[in-house]
Design a protein around this motif. Structure first.
Motif, short mmCIF file in Angstrom:
data_model
loop_
_atom_site.label_atom_id
_atom_site.label_comp_id
_atom_site.label_asym_id
_atom_site.label_seq_id
_atom_site.Cartn_x
_atom_site.Cartn_y
_atom_site.Cartn_z
N PRO A 162 82.85 83.44 -13.16
CA PRO A 162 82.13 82.18 -13.34
C PRO A 162 81.15 82.24 -14.50
O PRO A 162 79.93 82.17 -14.31
N ILE A 163 81.69 82.39 -15.70
CA ILE A 163 80.85 82.46 -16.88
C ILE A 163 81.37 81.48 -17.93
O ILE A 163 82.52 81.05 -17.87
N THR A 164 80.50 81.15 -18.86
CA THR A 164 80.87 80.32 -20.01
C THR A 164 80.92 81.20 -21.24
O THR A 164 80.02 82.04 -21.45
N ASP A 243 87.20 89.69 -11.83
CA ASP A 243 86.77 90.84 -11.02
C ASP A 243 85.45 91.44 -11.50
O ASP A 243 85.21 92.64 -11.34
N GLY A 244 84.60 90.61 -12.13
CA GLY A 244 83.32 91.12 -12.60
C GLY A 244 83.42 91.95 -13.86
O GLY A 244 82.46 92.63 -14.24
N ILE A 245 84.55 91.90 -14.53
CA ILE A 245 84.80 92.66 -15.76
C ILE A 245 85.14 91.71 -16.89
O ILE A 245 85.86 90.72 -16.70
N LEU A 246 84.64 92.01 -18.08
CA LEU A 246 84.97 91.23 -19.28
C LEU A 246 85.44 92.19 -20.36
O LEU A 246 84.73 93.15 -20.70
N SER A 247 86.64 91.95 -20.90
CA SER A 247 87.15 92.78 -22.00
C SER A 247 87.44 91.88 -23.19
O SER A 247 88.13 90.85 -23.06
N VAL A 248 86.90 92.25 -24.35
CA VAL A 248 86.98 91.44 -25.55
C VAL A 248 87.64 92.24 -26.67
O VAL A 248 87.33 93.42 -26.85
N SER A 271 80.92 95.63 -17.70
CA SER A 271 80.67 95.26 -16.32
C SER A 271 79.64 94.14 -16.33
O SER A 271 78.54 94.29 -16.88
N LEU A 272 79.99 92.98 -15.76
CA LEU A 272 79.07 91.85 -15.75
C LEU A 272 77.89 92.09 -14.82
O LEU A 272 76.84 91.46 -14.97
N GLY A 366 84.14 101.10 -8.42
CA GLY A 366 82.69 101.19 -8.37
C GLY A 366 81.96 100.35 -9.37
O GLY A 366 80.73 100.20 -9.29
N GLN A 367 82.67 99.75 -10.35
CA GLN A 367 82.00 99.00 -11.41
C GLN A 367 81.79 97.54 -11.03
O GLN A 367 80.86 96.90 -11.52
N ASN A 368 82.64 97.00 -10.21
CA ASN A 368 82.60 95.58 -9.92
C ASN A 368 82.11 95.28 -8.50
O ASN A 368 82.45 94.28 -7.91
N GLU A 369 81.34 96.19 -7.98
CA GLU A 369 80.83 96.02 -6.59
C GLU A 369 79.40 95.49 -6.64
O GLU A 369 78.66 95.75 -7.56
#
Length: 369
Positions: A162-164, A243-248, A271-272, A366-369
């Motif tokens: 849920p990001i812009t 999943d709380g992760i952003l890859s660019v 990791s967001l 463990g990164q997206n918890e």
């Protein structure tokens, strides 16, 4: 045939491919279709389901790749599709990621926001344009599941973070001797931790600022002319946003008057939850032996790629190995000239999570918890 006639023929054919109508003589389309079939192995009649409903359009399998008709994306999924007859180019999608497909009489070339990787492909089959299921999954926010036994593709909207995501441009003065077109993504969202948001945005903006600084330095030290002006620019693609992760993917281009320009591709995975810039070890934490597998497999692939060209031999992954993540898995990226001549392009190798993780193991443990 004149150059203008070739352009006109390509544009007409491309228009017919999308609409599913004959915009050029039937014999011409049949000839191209026959040529395509000779070069590939096709399996027709793939059922496509969208939100539980079976679509009238059918997919095909080409050399093991499941292909979806572009017309179905427009007509049934509501994905915006437009066509530029002057360039024979389709634009598919909206927002931060758009597919651009240039259709010719026998091939179709795909990029996302100007970035083309080896996993991208498109096909013209029986007068219609198809793109692989993987492009939907990786760049258009569509989840896709393939059922081989039933020959069915099930499509649904991905549950994205849920990001812009907005594109920003660095102010820079271009002239007759130099062109600057440098942009970068910036994220925001009410559910984001403010410190994490700032940390991620700072990394992405700093990357863009580095391109501009390098360009200005080259201008100061070089000999740009109006006949051969310098160029500095970039594009970006959101490769993973769930999943709380952003890859660019950030891709930079520079031209300083030589025989060709130089392109560099860099992946950033965050990791967001805390804004941490993830390393490959963070993504593949569930497999403590991932390096052993990747080092052995990459050595085989790169040794085969070189074919005696005299480039350096691959030894092992770097401590800060360049990579990015998509729904298809992890893509390992190397630089131009690292292991292959310029004409080969950027060497990159994609591995599915199934190849890299033990059964039941999940990426980003463990990164997206």
């Amino acid at each position: 045939m004149s150059k203008h006639a070739k352009k006109w023929g390509s544009a007409l054919l491309a228009a017919g491919i999308f609409a599913g109508v004959t915009a050029v003589p039937v014999s011409y389309i049949q000839a191209e279709s026959t040529k395509q079939q000779q070069a590939t192995t096709q399996q027709p009649g793939i059922t496509i389901q969208w939100n539980g409903k079976t679509l009238p359009a059918k997919g095909v399998q080409v050399n093991g790749s499941t292909m979806i008709p572009v017309a179905a994306l427009r007509d049934s999924l509501g994905i915006p599709v437009s066509y530029d007859a002057k360039t024979a180019t389709y634009t598919v999608g909206s927002g931060y990621n758009k597919l651009y497909i240039m259709a010719s009489s026998s091939d179709a070339y795909v990029n996302v926001n100007g970035i083309n990787t080896r996993s991208m492909d498109a096909k013209q089959i029986a007068g219609k344009l198809y793109i692989p299921m993987s492009l939907l999954k990786d760049y258009l926010g569509i989840d896709a599941q393939w059922n081989a036994a039933q020959k069915t593709v099930t499509l649904s909207k991905s549950q994205l973070n849920p990001i812009t995501i907005a594109s920003q441009t660095l102010p820079a003065s271009s002239s007759a001797k130099v062109s600057y077109k440098i942009k970068y993504p910036q994220i925001s969202g009410s559910q984001l931790n403010s410190e994490a948001q700032q940390a991620i945005n700072n990394v992405l903006k700093k990357h863009a600022e580095g391109i501009l600084a390098a360009g200005k330095k080259m201008m100061a030290e070089g000999e740009a002319t109006t006949e051969r002006p310098y160029e500095f620019g970039n594009d970006f693609v959101i490769a993973y946003n769930k999943d709380g992760i952003l890859s660019v993917i950030m891709q930079d281009y520079s031209y300083t008057g030589g025989a060709h320009g130089m392109t560099a591709r860099k992946g950033y995975t965050f990791s967001l939850a805390d804004g941490k810039l993830l390393q490959l070890s963070d993504v593949l934490k569930a497999n403590p032996n991932y390096k052993k597998f990747l080092n052995a497999d990459l050595k085989k692939k790169i040794d085969a790629l070189q074919a005696g060209e005299g480039f350096g031999k691959f030894k092992e992954l770097a401590a800060d190995q360049n990579f990015y993540v998509t729904n298809s898995g992890v893509t390992i990226v190397f630089d131009l000239y690292d292991y292959a001549p310029y004409a080969y392009g950027i060497p990159e190798f994609t591995y599915s999570f199934g190849q890299l993780l033990p059964q039941g193991g999940k990426p980003f443990a463990g990164q997206n918890e």
